[in-house]
Write a protein that holds these residues in place. Structure first.
Motif, PDB file in Angstrom:
ATOM      1  N   TRP A 168       0.837  -1.208   0.000  1.00  0.00           N
ATOM      2  CA  TRP A 168       0.000   0.000   0.000  1.00  0.00           C
ATOM      3  C   TRP A 168       0.868   1.253   0.000  1.00  0.00           C
ATOM      4  O   TRP A 168       1.859   1.349   0.733  1.00  0.00           O
ATOM      5  N   VAL A 169       0.483   2.218  -0.855  1.00  0.00           N
ATOM      6  CA  VAL A 169       1.195   3.491  -0.953  1.00  0.00           C
ATOM      7  C   VAL A 169       0.193   4.616  -0.734  1.00  0.00           C
ATOM      8  O   VAL A 169      -0.784   4.755  -1.488  1.00  0.00           O
ATOM      9  N   GLY A 170       0.405   5.427   0.297  1.00  0.00           N
ATOM     10  CA  GLY A 170      -0.431   6.599   0.527  1.00  0.00           C
ATOM     11  C   GLY A 170       0.046   7.755  -0.326  1.00  0.00           C
ATOM     12  O   GLY A 170       1.229   7.820  -0.681  1.00  0.00           O
ATOM     13  N   GLU A 171      -0.846   8.676  -0.641  1.00  0.00           N
ATOM     14  CA  GLU A 171      -0.432   9.779  -1.508  1.00  0.00           C
ATOM     15  C   GLU A 171       0.700  10.619  -0.904  1.00  0.00           C
ATOM     16  O   GLU A 171       1.619  11.012  -1.626  1.00  0.00           O
ATOM     17  N   PRO A 172       0.685  10.890   0.435  1.00  0.00           N
ATOM     18  CA  PRO A 172       1.786  11.699   0.982  1.00  0.00           C
ATOM     19  C   PRO A 172       3.123  10.960   1.016  1.00  0.00           C
ATOM     20  O   PRO A 172       4.142  11.560   1.316  1.00  0.00           O
ATOM     21  N   GLY A 173       3.107   9.633   0.741  1.00  0.00           N
ATOM     22  CA  GLY A 173       4.364   8.892   0.730  1.00  0.00           C
ATOM     23  C   GLY A 173       4.474   7.837   1.811  1.00  0.00           C
ATOM     24  O   GLY A 173       5.462   7.090   1.857  1.00  0.00           O
ATOM     25  N   ASP A 174       3.480   7.739   2.710  1.00  0.00           N
ATOM     26  CA  ASP A 174       3.512   6.678   3.712  1.00  0.00           C
ATOM     27  C   ASP A 174       3.193   5.342   3.042  1.00  0.00           C
ATOM     28  O   ASP A 174       2.448   5.281   2.066  1.00  0.00           O
ATOM     29  N   THR A 175       3.769   4.249   3.538  1.00  0.00           N
ATOM     30  CA  THR A 175       3.589   2.938   2.911  1.00  0.00           C
ATOM     31  C   THR A 175       3.353   1.859   3.969  1.00  0.00           C
ATOM     32  O   THR A 175       3.728   2.024   5.140  1.00  0.00           O
ATOM     33  N   ARG A 176       2.733   0.769   3.535  1.00  0.00           N
ATOM     34  CA  ARG A 176       2.570  -0.424   4.374  1.00  0.00           C
ATOM     35  C   ARG A 176       2.617  -1.658   3.488  1.00  0.00           C
ATOM     36  O   ARG A 176       1.967  -1.676   2.440  1.00  0.00           O
ATOM     37  N   ASP A 177       3.362  -2.653   3.863  1.00  0.00           N
ATOM     38  CA  ASP A 177       3.316  -3.957   3.207  1.00  0.00           C
ATOM     39  C   ASP A 177       2.539  -4.894   4.121  1.00  0.00           C
ATOM     40  O   ASP A 177       2.905  -5.075   5.287  1.00  0.00           O
ATOM     41  N   ILE A 178       1.461  -5.474   3.592  1.00  0.00           N
ATOM     42  CA  ILE A 178       0.575  -6.306   4.410  1.00  0.00           C
ATOM     43  C   ILE A 178       0.566  -7.721   3.833  1.00  0.00           C
ATOM     44  O   ILE A 178       0.220  -7.918   2.665  1.00  0.00           O
ATOM     45  N   THR A 179       0.959  -8.694   4.650  1.00  0.00           N
ATOM     46  CA  THR A 179       0.983 -10.082   4.188  1.00  0.00           C
ATOM     47  C   THR A 179      -0.425 -10.679   4.237  1.00  0.00           C
ATOM     48  O   THR A 179      -1.337 -10.112   4.841  1.00  0.00           O
ATOM     49  N   TYR A 180      -0.563 -11.855   3.615  1.00  0.00           N
ATOM     50  CA  TYR A 180      -1.857 -12.550   3.663  1.00  0.00           C
ATOM     51  C   TYR A 180      -2.241 -12.894   5.100  1.00  0.00           C
ATOM     52  O   TYR A 180      -3.419 -12.802   5.475  1.00  0.00           O
ATOM     53  N   ALA A 181      -1.261 -13.266   5.929  1.00  0.00           N
ATOM     54  CA  ALA A 181      -1.560 -13.584   7.328  1.00  0.00           C
ATOM     55  C   ALA A 181      -2.053 -12.338   8.070  1.00  0.00           C
ATOM     56  O   ALA A 181      -3.037 -12.393   8.825  1.00  0.00           O
ATOM     57  N   GLU A 182      -1.382 -11.201   7.835  1.00  0.00           N
ATOM     58  CA  GLU A 182      -1.780  -9.956   8.509  1.00  0.00           C
ATOM     59  C   GLU A 182      -3.146  -9.476   8.033  1.00  0.00           C
ATOM     60  O   GLU A 182      -3.971  -9.025   8.832  1.00  0.00           O
ATOM     61  N   LEU A 183      -3.395  -9.591   6.727  1.00  0.00           N
ATOM     62  CA  LEU A 183      -4.688  -9.168   6.187  1.00  0.00           C
ATOM     63  C   LEU A 183      -5.810 -10.054   6.735  1.00  0.00           C
ATOM     64  O   LEU A 183      -6.890  -9.564   7.072  1.00  0.00           O
ATOM     65  N   THR A 184      -5.541 -11.355   6.851  1.00  0.00           N
ATOM     66  CA  THR A 184      -6.536 -12.280   7.408  1.00  0.00           C
ATOM     67  C   THR A 184      -6.858 -11.909   8.853  1.00  0.00           C
ATOM     68  O   THR A 184      -8.035 -11.874   9.251  1.00  0.00           O
ATOM     69  N   ASP A 185      -5.831 -11.624   9.647  1.00  0.00           N
ATOM     70  CA  ASP A 185      -6.042 -11.209  11.048  1.00  0.00           C
ATOM     71  C   ASP A 185      -6.912  -9.961  11.130  1.00  0.00           C
ATOM     72  O   ASP A 185      -7.839  -9.884  11.939  1.00  0.00           O
ATOM     73  N   GLU A 186      -6.582  -8.964  10.299  1.00  0.00           N
ATOM     74  CA  GLU A 186      -7.323  -7.694  10.326  1.00  0.00           C
ATOM     75  C   GLU A 186      -8.787  -7.899   9.928  1.00  0.00           C
ATOM     76  O   GLU A 186      -9.699  -7.307  10.517  1.00  0.00           O
ATOM     77  N   VAL A 187      -9.031  -8.741   8.926  1.00  0.00           N
ATOM     78  CA  VAL A 187     -10.406  -9.012   8.487  1.00  0.00           C
ATOM     79  C   VAL A 187     -11.180  -9.737   9.581  1.00  0.00           C
ATOM     80  O   VAL A 187     -12.361  -9.452   9.825  1.00  0.00           O
ATOM     81  N   LYS A 188     -10.526 -10.664  10.273  1.00  0.00           N
ATOM     82  CA  LYS A 188     -11.194 -11.369  11.379  1.00  0.00           C
ATOM     83  C   LYS A 188     -11.574 -10.394  12.503  1.00  0.00           C
ATOM     84  O   LYS A 188     -12.668 -10.473  13.066  1.00  0.00           O
ATOM     85  N   ARG A 189     -10.671  -9.466  12.826  1.00  0.00           N
ATOM     86  CA  ARG A 189     -10.976  -8.464  13.857  1.00  0.00           C
ATOM     87  C   ARG A 189     -12.176  -7.615  13.438  1.00  0.00           C
ATOM     88  O   ARG A 189     -13.099  -7.375  14.224  1.00  0.00           O
ATOM     89  N   ALA A 190     -12.150  -7.154  12.189  1.00  0.00           N
ATOM     90  CA  ALA A 190     -13.249  -6.313  11.699  1.00  0.00           C
ATOM     91  C   ALA A 190     -14.561  -7.096  11.677  1.00  0.00           C
ATOM     92  O   ALA A 190     -15.628  -6.550  12.013  1.00  0.00           O
ATOM     93  N   ALA A 191     -14.493  -8.378  11.292  1.00  0.00           N
ATOM     94  CA  ALA A 191     -15.705  -9.211  11.280  1.00  0.00           C
ATOM     95  C   ALA A 191     -16.294  -9.323  12.682  1.00  0.00           C
ATOM     96  O   ALA A 191     -17.529  -9.261  12.861  1.00  0.00           O
ATOM     97  N   ASN A 192     -15.446  -9.461  13.692  1.00  0.00           N
ATOM     98  CA  ASN A 192     -15.931  -9.531  15.080  1.00  0.00           C
ATOM     99  C   ASN A 192     -16.603  -8.232  15.500  1.00  0.00           C
ATOM    100  O   ASN A 192     -17.638  -8.242  16.177  1.00  0.00           O
ATOM    101  N   VAL A 193     -16.025  -7.100  15.082  1.00  0.00           N
ATOM    102  CA  VAL A 193     -16.624  -5.799  15.417  1.00  0.00           C
ATOM    103  C   VAL A 193     -17.994  -5.654  14.742  1.00  0.00           C
ATOM    104  O   VAL A 193     -18.963  -5.211  15.368  1.00  0.00           O
ATOM    105  N   LEU A 194     -18.083  -6.014  13.478  1.00  0.00           N
ATOM    106  CA  LEU A 194     -19.365  -5.908  12.773  1.00  0.00           C
ATOM    107  C   LEU A 194     -20.432  -6.750  13.469  1.00  0.00           C
ATOM    108  O   LEU A 194     -21.579  -6.307  13.635  1.00  0.00           O
ATOM    109  N   THR A 195     -20.052  -7.953  13.873  1.00  0.00           N
ATOM    110  CA  THR A 195     -21.012  -8.829  14.562  1.00  0.00           C
ATOM    111  C   THR A 195     -21.460  -8.207  15.874  1.00  0.00           C
ATOM    112  O   THR A 195     -22.657  -8.216  16.212  1.00  0.00           O
ATOM    113  N   GLU A 196     -20.500  -7.626  16.631  1.00  0.00           N
ATOM    114  CA  GLU A 196     -20.832  -6.960  17.904  1.00  0.00           C
ATOM    115  C   GLU A 196     -21.781  -5.776  17.691  1.00  0.00           C
ATOM    116  O   GLU A 196     -22.596  -5.455  18.554  1.00  0.00           O
TER     117      GLU A 196
END
Length: 650
Positions: free
Chosen positions: A100-128
């Motif tokens: 991921w590249v932000g317009e101001p120049g900030d960046t993040r590399d997100i692995t499949y494991a990290e993306l899966t974790d983040e989606v699981k967290r968000a799914a729990n919040v939506l359910t709550e």
């Protein structure tokens, strides 16, 4: 209805794939042969090979109630698991999913494991928050990782997302929230565009204030722009909730026909249409086309599609297709010319992008800026280029191949729509001899034809109306809440054939050339805009008595919005500065619909050309807007009107 055939489109140059590319190509001639021999068996095989089914399907297609199709209906799967968990379980958790590249120049590399974790967290919040299977969630976000996470979290719990492009106005957002009756909106404080933070949360607050459904219970807000926002009892910060949630989440499987998303597109009546897509068939064709059209080798390729997630290209070829295939891809927040005109090429050089998919509008704007800009960067990592959103003219195709692709790599020109869900016509690199300007051939397993206005198939070298003659896996399943409109819009003209609304012609090789829209929908920079919607916006202004809008050819955007407006008698005497009045009306449309709908020109005139029955002859206005000689005016109630309008415009 007539379809204009532009013989200037003829392009005799053909480009054969290099022997090296052909030898390693993902797609081979066997795909078309298998699809021709047994179309349904072909799609069943592709689905089993490309997707993980929790409950295998035994039935491929139910077409007993056309135009309502059911694909793989007795099978069950989870779309998010197909895009994430299964890659982690297969040992690819450390593979980068998103650079991921932000317009101001900030960046993040997100692995499949990290993306899966983040989606699981968000799914729990939506359910709550009480969001469950079948509930609708509106997503109004910039191109940040949380946009992808939100879509996949909604899909994971069986809810239905409705992504709204971040450039749309509060009125447009409110109408979409109301139509879908969304219970949750996911947004950000703001996002970066052209060096500035553009506000999003205030637009959501305004939209909820205008909403008549009263369905929104919560707003989940990502902190991105660090700008101040008003806070309400319904609001929650993403970092406070998703950041603190558990990353343990057991995904449930859903039927193949379970709704996945609603995406609104412009209609000829002015009211946006909620295009409904379901799970199994959609994901099958998105994954199949992404793999074969882009020749994806997921272990080595870095893929980048520049589309925003607010459009279907972002759904199918930024989120679902690439992630289902385990691809590594670039996600970029900003515009191609910020902070400098070579930003895209800089990103390609940095991440060694090998597959690049963008729109002809962008390519033409780069041509205008000059080849010296991309030539300042090392683009040798590129091995395949793609085009999407509108027909690409041969000159832009050649420039794209030579200047960006170094003169030797394939360019695939893809035709498809929000409604088709995935690519329908495209060359297959490694197999097809490429022809600049032509979309070329139907995807294996897709049946395309060109018909005359009365439904007769067009033979040989000729033009007509493009139709899909057989159901396809990623086809829309309807218009949300309006099955009659679905039938009238797409099936009424030819009964059992889907009419795309586009004109096309077949050349002497049997290749297909797209000729653009034949209805009242314009294609501006690859975005579909309704003339009726813009006319309604203009007429809503207190100065306006009547308005007619046309799409005029534009060198950069493909088509541009041009409006002709009659002022109310009570206002006509007061408005003395026509240029200022025109500017005011252009701003009004941008505020009501969004900046993408802002007319290039608004001409204030005394009359509009009408037939004796009162129908506005937009064809004549298009002639005028494009600087052509005015066509046949004999059907007008007053044949002198066009000369009067022409004089006023000049």
């Amino acid at each position: 209805m007539t379809v204009q055939i532009d013989h200037a489109l003829e392009e005799i140059r053909r480009f054969r794939p290099s022997p090296e590319f052909a030898a390693n190509a993902v797609a081979d001639a066997g795909l078309a042969e298998a699809a021709q021999a047994d179309r349904l068996g072909f799609w069943a095989d592709q689905s089993r090979e490309l997707l993980q089914w929790e409950k295998p399907f035994t039935k491929t297609l139910d077409w007993s109630n056309p135009p309502f199709a059911k694909w793989f209906e007795d099978g069950e799967l989870n779309v998010a698991v197909n895009c994430l968990d299964r890659h982690v379980e297969a040992g690819n958790g450390d593979r980068v999913a998103l650079h991921w590249v932000g317009e101001p120049g900030d960046t993040r590399d997100i692995t499949y494991a990290e993306l899966t974790d983040e989606v699981k967290r968000a799914a729990n919040v939506l359910t709550e928050l009480g969001v469950g299977s079948g509930d609708r969630v509106a997503i109004y976000l910039p191109m940040i990782p949380e946009a992808v996470v939100s879509m996949l979290a909604v899909a994971r719990i069986g809810a239905i997302h409705s992504v709204v492009f971040g450039g749309f106005s509060a009125d447009s957002l409110a109408s979409r929230i109301d139509d879908a009756e969304a219970s949750l909106v996911i947004t950000a404080d703001g996002g970066y565009r052209k060096g500035k933070v553009f506000p999003l949360k205030p637009v959501v607050d305004e939209a909820i204030g205008k909403s008549v459904a009263g369905s929104v219970k919560n707003v989940l807000v990502v902190r991105r722009g660090e700008n101040e926002v008003a806070w309400n009892d319904r609001d929650l910060w993403w970092h406070d909730t998703v950041g603190a949630a558990s990353n343990e989440h057991e995904a449930e499987s859903f039927e193949a026909e379970h709704p996945l998303f609603i995406l609104y597109t412009s209609g000829t009546t002015g009211k946006p249409k909620g295009i409904l897509h379901t799970s199994g068939g959609y994901l099958t064709q998105a994954a199949f086309t992404h793999k074969n059209v882009f020749d994806l080798h997921p272990e080595t390729d870095v893929y980048w599609c520049t589309a925003d997630i607010g459009w279907i290209t972002g759904h199918s070829y930024v989120v679902y297709g690439p992630l289902a295939n385990g691809a590594t891809q670039v996600l970029y927040e900003g515009t191609p010319d910020t902070p400098h005109p070579g930003r895209w090429w800089e990103i390609i050089e940095k991440y060694r992008v090998s597959i690049f998919y963008t729109a002809p509008t962008a390519i033409r704007s780069f041509m205008k800026a000059g080849r010296h800009i991309p030539q300042a960067f090392n683009l040798r990592s590129l091995r395949l280029l793609g085009s999407v959103g509108e027909p690409i003219n041969p000159e832009a195709w050649i420039w794209y191949r030579h200047v960006i692709g170094g003169g030797s790599i394939p360019v695939v020109d893809t035709w498809w729509q929000t409604e088709t869900g995935a690519i329908m016509i495209s060359a297959l690199p490694g197999i097809t001899d490429l022809k600049p300007g032509s979309a070329q051939v139907a995807i294996p397993g897709v049946s395309i034809d060109i018909l005359s206005d009365d439904g007769t198939p067009v033979e040989g070298v000729d033009g007509g109306l493009l139709v899909v003659t057989e159901p396809w896996p990623s086809m829309l399943r309807g218009i949300w809440g309006d099955p009659e409109r679905f039938k009238e819009t797409y099936w009424e003209k030819f009964g059992d054939k889907y009419f795309a609304g586009d004109g096309a012609r077949r050349d002497e090789d049997g290749d297909i050339w797209l000729l653009g829209r034949v209805d009242d929908v314009m294609n501006v920079s690859g975005h579909r805009l309704s003339t009726a919607e813009i006319e309604s916006s203009l007429v809503a202004h207190p100065w306006t008595a009547e308005a007619a809008v046309v799409g005029a050819a534009d060198e950069t955007t493909g088509q541009a919005v041009v409006a002709f407006v009659i002022l109310k008698a009570s206002q006509a005497e007061r408005v003395t500065d026509l240029a200022a009045a025109s500017d005011e009306l252009r701003k009004h449309v941008a505020t009501q619909i969004g900046a993408i709908a802002r007319p290039r020109q608004v001409f204030i005139v005394n009359e509009l050309p009408k037939t004796r029955s009162g129908k506005i002859m937009r064809r004549l206005l298009r002639d005028l807007a494009e600087g052509r000689d005015i066509g046949d005016t004999t059907t007008l109630a007053d044949t002198s009107i066009m000369q009067t309008i022409s004089d006023q415009v000049k």
